[in-house]
Write a protein that holds these residues in place. Structure first.
Motif, PDB file in Angstrom:
ATOM      1  N   UNK A   1       0.817  -1.210   0.000  1.00 42.96           N
ATOM      2  CA  UNK A   1       0.000   0.000   0.000  1.00 42.96           C
ATOM      3  C   UNK A   1       0.849   1.257   0.000  1.00 42.96           C
ATOM      4  N   UNK A   2       0.560   2.164   0.936  1.00 44.53           N
ATOM      5  CA  UNK A   2       1.251   3.459   0.991  1.00 44.53           C
ATOM      6  C   UNK A   2       2.532   3.430   1.824  1.00 44.53           C
ATOM      7  N   UNK A   3       2.874   2.293   2.376  1.00 45.50           N
ATOM      8  CA  UNK A   3       4.060   2.217   3.235  1.00 45.50           C
ATOM      9  C   UNK A   3       5.341   2.362   2.412  1.00 45.50           C
ATOM     10  N   UNK A   4       6.385   2.873   3.076  1.00 50.98           N
ATOM     11  CA  UNK A   4       7.696   2.917   2.445  1.00 50.98           C
ATOM     12  C   UNK A   4       8.284   1.509   2.412  1.00 50.98           C
ATOM     13  N   UNK A   5       8.989   1.181   1.347  1.00 56.88           N
ATOM     14  CA  UNK A   5       9.530  -0.160   1.157  1.00 56.88           C
ATOM     15  C   UNK A   5      11.050  -0.109   1.234  1.00 56.88           C
ATOM     16  N   UNK A   6      11.617  -0.915   2.112  1.00 54.86           N
ATOM     17  CA  UNK A   6      13.068  -0.986   2.266  1.00 54.86           C
ATOM     18  C   UNK A   6      13.631  -2.122   1.420  1.00 54.86           C
ATOM     19  N   UNK A   7      14.955  -2.176   1.361  1.00 53.57           N
ATOM     20  CA  UNK A   7      15.603  -3.254   0.633  1.00 53.57           C
ATOM     21  C   UNK A   7      15.279  -4.621   1.193  1.00 53.57           C
ATOM     22  N   UNK A   8      15.252  -4.731   2.522  1.00 50.70           N
ATOM     23  CA  UNK A   8      14.925  -6.019   3.154  1.00 50.70           C
ATOM     24  C   UNK A   8      13.514  -6.462   2.788  1.00 50.70           C
ATOM     25  N   UNK A   9      12.582  -5.509   2.745  1.00 50.96           N
ATOM     26  CA  UNK A   9      11.199  -5.854   2.405  1.00 50.96           C
ATOM     27  C   UNK A   9      11.081  -6.272   0.945  1.00 50.96           C
ATOM     28  N   UNK A  10      11.825  -5.608   0.072  1.00 52.42           N
ATOM     29  CA  UNK A  10      11.830  -6.015  -1.335  1.00 52.42           C
ATOM     30  C   UNK A  10      12.333  -7.444  -1.451  1.00 52.42           C
ATOM     31  N   UNK A  11      13.417  -7.739  -0.747  1.00 51.39           N
ATOM     32  CA  UNK A  11      14.007  -9.073  -0.804  1.00 51.39           C
ATOM     33  C   UNK A  11      13.013 -10.132  -0.333  1.00 51.39           C
ATOM     34  N   UNK A  12      12.262  -9.815   0.721  1.00 52.40           N
ATOM     35  CA  UNK A  12      11.315 -10.779   1.273  1.00 52.40           C
ATOM     36  C   UNK A  12      10.043 -10.864   0.442  1.00 52.40           C
ATOM     37  N   UNK A  13       9.483  -9.701   0.071  1.00 48.66           N
ATOM     38  CA  UNK A  13       8.188  -9.695  -0.590  1.00 48.66           C
ATOM     39  C   UNK A  13       8.250 -10.207  -2.025  1.00 48.66           C
ATOM     40  N   UNK A  14       9.291  -9.829  -2.737  1.00 52.39           N
ATOM     41  CA  UNK A  14       9.392 -10.287  -4.123  1.00 52.39           C
ATOM     42  C   UNK A  14       9.567 -11.792  -4.162  1.00 52.39           C
ATOM     43  N   UNK A  15      10.348 -12.320  -3.209  1.00 47.14           N
ATOM     44  CA  UNK A  15      10.547 -13.767  -3.162  1.00 47.14           C
ATOM     45  C   UNK A  15       9.278 -14.477  -2.727  1.00 47.14           C
ATOM     46  N   UNK A  16       8.621 -13.964  -1.687  1.00 47.66           N
ATOM     47  CA  UNK A  16       7.468 -14.665  -1.140  1.00 47.66           C
ATOM     48  C   UNK A  16       6.243 -14.553  -2.030  1.00 47.66           C
ATOM     49  N   UNK A  17       6.180 -13.507  -2.849  1.00 39.32           N
ATOM     50  CA  UNK A  17       5.001 -13.332  -3.699  1.00 39.32           C
ATOM     51  C   UNK A  17       5.145 -14.044  -5.037  1.00 39.32           C
ATOM     52  N   UNK A  18       6.276 -14.729  -5.242  1.00 38.90           N
ATOM     53  CA  UNK A  18       6.496 -15.398  -6.523  1.00 38.90           C
ATOM     54  C   UNK A  18       5.494 -16.527  -6.742  1.00 38.90           C
ATOM     55  N   UNK A  19       5.056 -17.171  -5.647  1.00 37.41           N
ATOM     56  CA  UNK A  19       4.153 -18.303  -5.789  1.00 37.41           C
ATOM     57  C   UNK A  19       2.702 -17.862  -5.928  1.00 37.41           C
ATOM     58  N   UNK A  20       2.275 -16.969  -5.059  1.00 32.94           N
ATOM     59  CA  UNK A  20       0.892 -16.505  -5.067  1.00 32.94           C
ATOM     60  C   UNK A  20       0.884 -14.985  -5.160  1.00 32.94           C
TER      61      UNK A  20
END
Length: 339
Positions: free
Chosen positions: A191-210
Protein backbone atom coordinates in the motif's frame (compact mmCIF):
# COMPACT_ATOMS: atom_id res chain seq x y z
CA UNK A 1 9.26 12.27 -38.87
CA UNK A 2 11.16 10.33 -36.24
CA UNK A 3 9.63 10.46 -32.79
CA UNK A 4 11.41 9.52 -29.58
CA UNK A 5 9.47 7.72 -26.86
CA UNK A 6 10.02 10.61 -24.45
CA UNK A 7 8.43 12.99 -26.99
CA UNK A 8 5.29 10.90 -27.38
CA UNK A 9 3.16 12.35 -24.57
CA UNK A 10 3.49 15.91 -25.85
CA UNK A 11 2.97 14.80 -29.45
CA UNK A 12 -0.27 12.97 -28.64
CA UNK A 13 -1.85 16.14 -27.27
CA UNK A 14 -1.90 17.50 -30.85
CA UNK A 15 -3.89 16.22 -33.85
CA UNK A 16 -2.58 12.78 -34.76
CA UNK A 17 -0.68 11.87 -37.90
CA UNK A 18 -2.24 9.36 -40.33
CA UNK A 19 0.34 6.61 -39.78
CA UNK A 20 2.66 5.42 -37.00
CA UNK A 21 5.32 2.69 -37.06
CA UNK A 22 6.41 1.27 -33.70
CA UNK A 23 9.53 -0.87 -33.93
CA UNK A 24 11.72 -2.43 -31.25
CA UNK A 25 12.33 -5.59 -29.25
CA UNK A 26 11.21 -4.38 -25.81
CA UNK A 27 7.62 -5.72 -25.54
CA UNK A 28 6.45 -3.69 -22.54
CA UNK A 29 7.55 -0.32 -23.93
CA UNK A 30 6.21 -1.15 -27.39
CA UNK A 31 2.86 -2.24 -25.91
CA UNK A 32 2.57 0.91 -23.79
CA UNK A 33 3.48 3.10 -26.77
CA UNK A 34 0.73 1.44 -28.83
CA UNK A 35 -1.73 1.78 -25.93
CA UNK A 36 -0.95 5.50 -25.64
CA UNK A 37 -1.53 6.08 -29.36
CA UNK A 38 -4.80 4.13 -29.27
CA UNK A 39 -6.01 6.10 -26.24
CA UNK A 40 -5.17 9.42 -27.88
CA UNK A 41 -6.88 8.27 -31.08
CA UNK A 42 -10.06 7.39 -29.17
CA UNK A 43 -10.01 10.84 -27.57
CA UNK A 44 -9.80 12.36 -31.05
CA UNK A 45 -12.76 10.40 -32.40
CA UNK A 46 -11.14 7.26 -33.79
CA UNK A 47 -13.71 4.97 -32.20
CA UNK A 48 -13.76 1.94 -34.49
CA UNK A 49 -10.69 -0.31 -34.58
CA UNK A 50 -9.74 -3.14 -36.93
CA UNK A 51 -6.83 -5.46 -36.13
CA UNK A 52 -4.83 -6.96 -39.00
CA UNK A 53 -2.31 -9.74 -38.25
CA UNK A 54 0.21 -9.69 -41.09
CA UNK A 55 2.03 -13.02 -41.16
CA UNK A 56 3.77 -14.68 -44.10
CA UNK A 57 0.49 -15.56 -45.82
CA UNK A 58 -1.25 -12.22 -45.31
CA UNK A 59 -3.23 -10.83 -48.24
CA UNK A 60 -2.20 -7.18 -48.44
CA UNK A 61 -5.36 -6.39 -50.33
CA UNK A 62 -7.06 -6.56 -46.92
CA UNK A 63 -5.15 -3.46 -45.83
CA UNK A 64 -6.20 -1.57 -48.93
CA UNK A 65 -9.81 -2.68 -48.55
CA UNK A 66 -9.90 -1.80 -44.85
CA UNK A 67 -8.46 1.65 -45.48
CA UNK A 68 -11.05 2.38 -48.17
CA UNK A 69 -14.12 0.98 -46.42
CA UNK A 70 -16.40 3.31 -44.53
CA UNK A 71 -16.83 2.86 -40.79
CA UNK A 72 -20.00 0.97 -39.91
CA UNK A 73 -20.99 3.68 -37.44
CA UNK A 74 -19.58 6.64 -39.33
CA UNK A 75 -16.69 6.96 -36.87
CA UNK A 76 -13.05 7.58 -37.60
CA UNK A 77 -11.17 4.27 -37.68
CA UNK A 78 -7.87 2.82 -36.44
CA UNK A 79 -6.18 0.11 -38.49
CA UNK A 80 -4.01 -1.81 -36.01
CA UNK A 81 -1.52 -3.74 -38.15
CA UNK A 82 0.62 -6.35 -36.35
CA UNK A 83 3.64 -7.13 -38.53
CA UNK A 84 4.92 -10.67 -37.97
CA UNK A 85 7.86 -10.92 -40.34
CA UNK A 86 8.93 -9.07 -43.46
CA UNK A 87 6.48 -7.10 -45.60
CA UNK A 88 7.75 -8.22 -48.97
CA UNK A 89 7.07 -6.34 -52.18
CA UNK A 90 3.26 -6.41 -51.92
CA UNK A 91 3.25 -5.29 -48.29
CA UNK A 92 5.70 -2.49 -48.94
CA UNK A 93 3.58 -1.19 -51.82
CA UNK A 94 0.37 -1.44 -49.77
CA UNK A 95 1.86 0.71 -47.01
CA UNK A 96 3.23 3.22 -49.51
CA UNK A 97 -0.19 3.43 -51.19
CA UNK A 98 -1.85 4.05 -47.85
CA UNK A 99 0.58 6.87 -47.03
CA UNK A 100 0.05 8.51 -50.40
CA UNK A 101 -3.74 8.48 -50.09
CA UNK A 102 -4.04 8.92 -46.32
CA UNK A 103 -6.95 11.04 -45.15
CA UNK A 104 -8.33 12.25 -41.85
CA UNK A 105 -10.75 9.38 -41.20
CA UNK A 106 -8.33 6.44 -40.91
CA UNK A 107 -5.21 6.05 -38.78
CA UNK A 108 -2.78 3.23 -39.50
CA UNK A 109 -0.64 2.00 -36.60
CA UNK A 110 1.97 -0.64 -37.44
CA UNK A 111 3.60 -2.63 -34.64
CA UNK A 112 6.72 -4.54 -35.61
CA UNK A 113 9.66 -6.23 -33.97
CA UNK A 114 13.08 -4.69 -34.27
CA UNK A 115 13.77 -3.66 -37.86
CA UNK A 116 17.34 -3.93 -39.09
CA UNK A 117 19.22 -1.13 -40.83
CA UNK A 118 18.26 -2.29 -44.32
CA UNK A 119 14.56 -2.46 -43.44
CA UNK A 120 14.67 1.05 -41.98
CA UNK A 121 15.98 2.29 -45.31
CA UNK A 122 13.05 0.70 -47.16
CA UNK A 123 10.66 2.67 -49.31
CA UNK A 124 7.70 1.92 -47.03
CA UNK A 125 9.49 3.20 -43.92
CA UNK A 126 10.49 6.39 -45.72
CA UNK A 127 6.86 6.85 -46.80
CA UNK A 128 5.78 6.54 -43.16
CA UNK A 129 8.41 9.06 -42.04
CA UNK A 130 7.14 11.44 -44.75
CA UNK A 131 3.46 11.28 -43.78
CA UNK A 132 3.58 9.97 -40.22
CA UNK A 133 6.00 8.99 -37.48
CA UNK A 134 8.61 6.30 -36.90
CA UNK A 135 8.96 5.42 -33.20
CA UNK A 136 11.96 3.24 -32.37
CA UNK A 137 11.80 1.51 -28.99
CA UNK A 138 15.23 1.12 -27.44
CA UNK A 139 15.93 -1.32 -24.58
CA UNK A 140 16.80 -0.04 -21.12
CA UNK A 141 20.40 -1.02 -20.40
CA UNK A 142 21.64 -2.20 -17.01
CA UNK A 143 22.97 1.21 -15.97
CA UNK A 144 19.63 2.92 -16.78
CA UNK A 145 17.39 0.29 -15.18
CA UNK A 146 17.48 1.62 -11.56
CA UNK A 147 16.40 5.08 -12.74
CA UNK A 148 13.62 3.54 -14.85
CA UNK A 149 12.43 1.49 -11.88
CA UNK A 150 12.43 4.54 -9.61
CA UNK A 151 10.41 6.59 -12.12
CA UNK A 152 7.99 3.71 -12.60
CA UNK A 153 7.56 3.34 -8.84
CA UNK A 154 6.79 7.06 -8.48
CA UNK A 155 4.21 6.87 -11.27
CA UNK A 156 2.23 4.20 -9.42
CA UNK A 157 2.66 5.79 -5.97
CA UNK A 158 5.17 3.29 -4.59
CA UNK A 159 7.76 4.62 -2.13
CA UNK A 160 10.83 2.38 -2.41
CA UNK A 161 14.35 3.19 -1.24
CA UNK A 162 17.58 3.04 -3.25
CA UNK A 163 18.62 -0.34 -1.85
CA UNK A 164 15.24 -1.80 -2.75
CA UNK A 165 15.54 -0.46 -6.30
CA UNK A 166 19.01 -1.98 -6.65
CA UNK A 167 17.80 -5.37 -5.40
CA UNK A 168 14.83 -5.32 -7.74
CA UNK A 169 17.03 -4.36 -10.72
CA UNK A 170 19.26 -7.33 -9.96
CA UNK A 171 16.29 -9.68 -9.54
CA UNK A 172 14.51 -8.87 -12.83
CA UNK A 173 17.71 -9.00 -14.92
CA UNK A 174 16.57 -6.41 -17.45
CA UNK A 175 13.11 -7.89 -18.08
CA UNK A 176 10.95 -4.75 -18.03
CA UNK A 177 7.67 -6.64 -18.08
CA UNK A 178 8.73 -8.64 -15.02
CA UNK A 179 9.98 -5.43 -13.38
CA UNK A 180 6.66 -3.65 -13.93
CA UNK A 181 4.76 -6.62 -12.53
CA UNK A 182 6.97 -6.80 -9.44
CA UNK A 183 6.43 -3.08 -8.77
CA UNK A 184 2.68 -3.50 -9.08
CA UNK A 185 2.76 -6.49 -6.72
CA UNK A 186 4.75 -4.50 -4.17
CA UNK A 187 2.24 -1.66 -4.37
CA UNK A 188 -0.62 -4.09 -3.75
CA UNK A 189 1.15 -5.83 -0.88
CA UNK A 190 2.41 -2.77 1.01
CA UNK A 191 0.00 0.00 0.00
CA UNK A 192 1.25 3.46 0.99
CA UNK A 193 4.06 2.22 3.24
CA UNK A 194 7.70 2.92 2.44
CA UNK A 195 9.53 -0.16 1.16
CA UNK A 196 13.07 -0.99 2.27
CA UNK A 197 15.60 -3.25 0.63
CA UNK A 198 14.92 -6.02 3.15
CA UNK A 199 11.20 -5.85 2.41
CA UNK A 200 11.83 -6.02 -1.34
CA UNK A 201 14.01 -9.07 -0.80
CA UNK A 202 11.31 -10.78 1.27
CA UNK A 203 8.19 -9.70 -0.59
CA UNK A 204 9.39 -10.29 -4.12
CA UNK A 205 10.55 -13.77 -3.16
CA UNK A 206 7.47 -14.66 -1.14
CA UNK A 207 5.00 -13.33 -3.70
CA UNK A 208 6.50 -15.40 -6.52
CA UNK A 209 4.15 -18.30 -5.79
CA UNK A 210 0.89 -16.50 -5.07
CA UNK A 211 0.10 -12.96 -6.18
CA UNK A 212 -3.00 -10.88 -6.72
CA UNK A 213 -2.68 -10.65 -10.49
CA UNK A 214 -2.39 -14.40 -10.96
CA UNK A 215 -5.34 -14.76 -8.60
CA UNK A 216 -7.49 -12.45 -10.73
CA UNK A 217 -6.52 -14.26 -13.94
CA UNK A 218 -7.40 -17.63 -12.39
CA UNK A 219 -10.77 -16.26 -11.31
CA UNK A 220 -11.53 -14.96 -14.81
CA UNK A 221 -10.50 -18.34 -16.27
CA UNK A 222 -13.01 -20.06 -13.98
CA UNK A 223 -10.29 -21.94 -12.05
CA UNK A 224 -12.10 -21.68 -8.73
CA UNK A 225 -10.13 -24.27 -6.77
CA UNK A 226 -6.77 -22.85 -7.82
CA UNK A 227 -7.96 -19.32 -7.07
CA UNK A 228 -9.07 -20.29 -3.55
CA UNK A 229 -5.68 -21.91 -2.92
CA UNK A 230 -3.93 -18.76 -4.12
CA UNK A 231 -6.13 -16.66 -1.87
CA UNK A 232 -5.23 -18.86 1.09
CA UNK A 233 -1.55 -18.49 0.16
CA UNK A 234 -1.82 -14.71 0.04
CA UNK A 235 -3.49 -14.68 3.43
CA UNK A 236 -0.81 -16.96 4.92
CA UNK A 237 1.95 -14.78 3.51
CA UNK A 238 0.46 -11.73 5.19
CA UNK A 239 -0.92 -9.87 2.19
CA UNK A 240 -2.84 -6.75 3.21
CA UNK A 241 -6.51 -7.10 2.43
CA UNK A 242 -7.35 -3.47 1.63
CA UNK A 243 -4.88 -2.90 -1.25
CA UNK A 244 -5.59 -6.41 -2.53
CA UNK A 245 -9.30 -5.62 -2.67
CA UNK A 246 -8.43 -2.38 -4.46
CA UNK A 247 -6.95 -4.42 -7.32
CA UNK A 248 -9.92 -6.80 -7.42
CA UNK A 249 -12.42 -3.94 -7.29
CA UNK A 250 -10.74 -2.13 -10.19
CA UNK A 251 -11.13 -5.30 -12.25
CA UNK A 252 -14.78 -5.58 -11.25
CA UNK A 253 -15.48 -1.97 -12.22
CA UNK A 254 -13.98 -2.52 -15.66
CA UNK A 255 -16.00 -5.70 -16.15
CA UNK A 256 -19.20 -3.97 -15.03
CA UNK A 257 -18.61 -1.04 -17.39
CA UNK A 258 -18.02 -3.46 -20.27
CA UNK A 259 -21.17 -5.39 -19.37
CA UNK A 260 -23.23 -2.19 -19.41
CA UNK A 261 -21.95 -1.28 -22.88
CA UNK A 262 -22.68 -4.79 -24.16
CA UNK A 263 -26.23 -4.54 -22.82
CA UNK A 264 -26.64 -1.36 -24.88
CA UNK A 265 -25.79 -3.24 -28.06
CA UNK A 266 -22.10 -2.43 -28.56
CA UNK A 267 -19.82 -5.10 -30.05
CA UNK A 268 -17.46 -6.94 -27.70
CA UNK A 269 -14.22 -5.89 -29.43
CA UNK A 270 -15.25 -2.26 -29.50
CA UNK A 271 -16.25 -2.47 -25.82
CA UNK A 272 -12.93 -3.96 -24.74
CA UNK A 273 -10.97 -1.39 -26.76
CA UNK A 274 -12.97 1.42 -25.19
CA UNK A 275 -12.26 0.02 -21.70
CA UNK A 276 -8.53 -0.13 -22.43
CA UNK A 277 -8.29 -3.91 -21.98
CA UNK A 278 -4.93 -5.23 -23.18
CA UNK A 279 -5.08 -7.65 -26.10
CA UNK A 280 -3.59 -10.53 -24.11
CA UNK A 281 -6.38 -10.19 -21.50
CA UNK A 282 -9.27 -9.92 -23.93
CA UNK A 283 -9.97 -13.68 -24.03
CA UNK A 284 -10.33 -13.66 -20.22
CA UNK A 285 -12.78 -10.75 -20.38
CA UNK A 286 -14.79 -12.33 -23.19
CA UNK A 287 -15.06 -15.57 -21.24
CA UNK A 288 -16.18 -13.81 -18.06
CA UNK A 289 -18.64 -11.44 -19.74
CA UNK A 290 -20.29 -14.40 -21.47
CA UNK A 291 -21.12 -16.20 -18.24
CA UNK A 292 -21.63 -13.29 -15.80
CA UNK A 293 -24.10 -10.54 -16.62
CA UNK A 294 -24.44 -6.92 -15.54
CA UNK A 295 -26.74 -7.54 -12.56
CA UNK A 296 -24.37 -10.08 -10.99
CA UNK A 297 -21.36 -7.82 -11.55
CA UNK A 298 -23.21 -4.95 -9.86
CA UNK A 299 -23.94 -7.27 -6.93
CA UNK A 300 -20.27 -8.26 -6.75
CA UNK A 301 -19.25 -4.59 -6.63
CA UNK A 302 -21.53 -4.14 -3.60
CA UNK A 303 -19.93 -7.20 -2.02
CA UNK A 304 -16.46 -5.77 -2.71
CA UNK A 305 -17.49 -2.54 -0.99
CA UNK A 306 -18.71 -4.54 2.02
CA UNK A 307 -15.40 -6.45 2.19
CA UNK A 308 -13.44 -3.19 2.13
CA UNK A 309 -15.54 -1.77 5.00
CA UNK A 310 -15.11 -5.02 6.94
CA UNK A 311 -11.32 -4.88 6.58
CA UNK A 312 -11.45 -1.30 7.88
CA UNK A 313 -13.55 -2.34 10.89
CA UNK A 314 -16.48 -0.20 9.76
CA UNK A 315 -18.78 -3.19 9.28
CA UNK A 316 -19.00 -6.57 11.09
CA UNK A 317 -18.02 -9.77 9.36
CA UNK A 318 -15.12 -12.02 8.33
CA UNK A 319 -13.51 -10.30 5.31
CA UNK A 320 -11.45 -13.28 4.13
CA UNK A 321 -14.53 -15.51 4.11
CA UNK A 322 -16.35 -12.85 2.11
CA UNK A 323 -13.50 -12.74 -0.41
CA UNK A 324 -13.90 -16.51 -0.82
CA UNK A 325 -17.52 -15.86 -1.76
CA UNK A 326 -16.57 -13.12 -4.21
CA UNK A 327 -13.90 -15.26 -5.86
CA UNK A 328 -16.32 -18.17 -6.29
CA UNK A 329 -19.11 -16.05 -7.72
CA UNK A 330 -16.83 -14.18 -10.13
CA UNK A 331 -15.36 -17.47 -11.36
CA UNK A 332 -18.88 -18.75 -12.03
CA UNK A 333 -19.29 -21.02 -9.02
CA UNK A 334 -21.47 -20.87 -5.91
CA UNK A 335 -19.94 -21.19 -2.44
CA UNK A 336 -22.01 -22.85 0.23
CA UNK A 337 -22.06 -20.72 3.38
CA UNK A 338 -23.50 -21.40 6.78
CA UNK A 339 -26.43 -19.32 8.04
Amino acid sequence: MKLRADQLSKHLSSPLLPVYLITGDEPLLAQETADAIRAAARDQGFIEREVLDADSGFNWGHLTAASQSMSLFGDRKILDLRLNGKLGKDGSQAVVDFCESAGDDTLLMISAGKLDRNALRGKWVKAIESKGALIQIWPIDRSQLPRWLQQRAQQIGLNIDRTGIALLAERVEGNLLAAAQELEKLRILVGDKAVSGDEVNALVASSARYDVFKLIDCVLQGQTTTALKMLAGLRTEGAEGIPMMGAITRELRTLHRCSQMLAQGAGIDRVLDSAGVWDKRKPLYKQTLTKIKERELASLLLLAQKIDLTFKGQQPGQPWELIDQLVCRLSGQKLAVNG
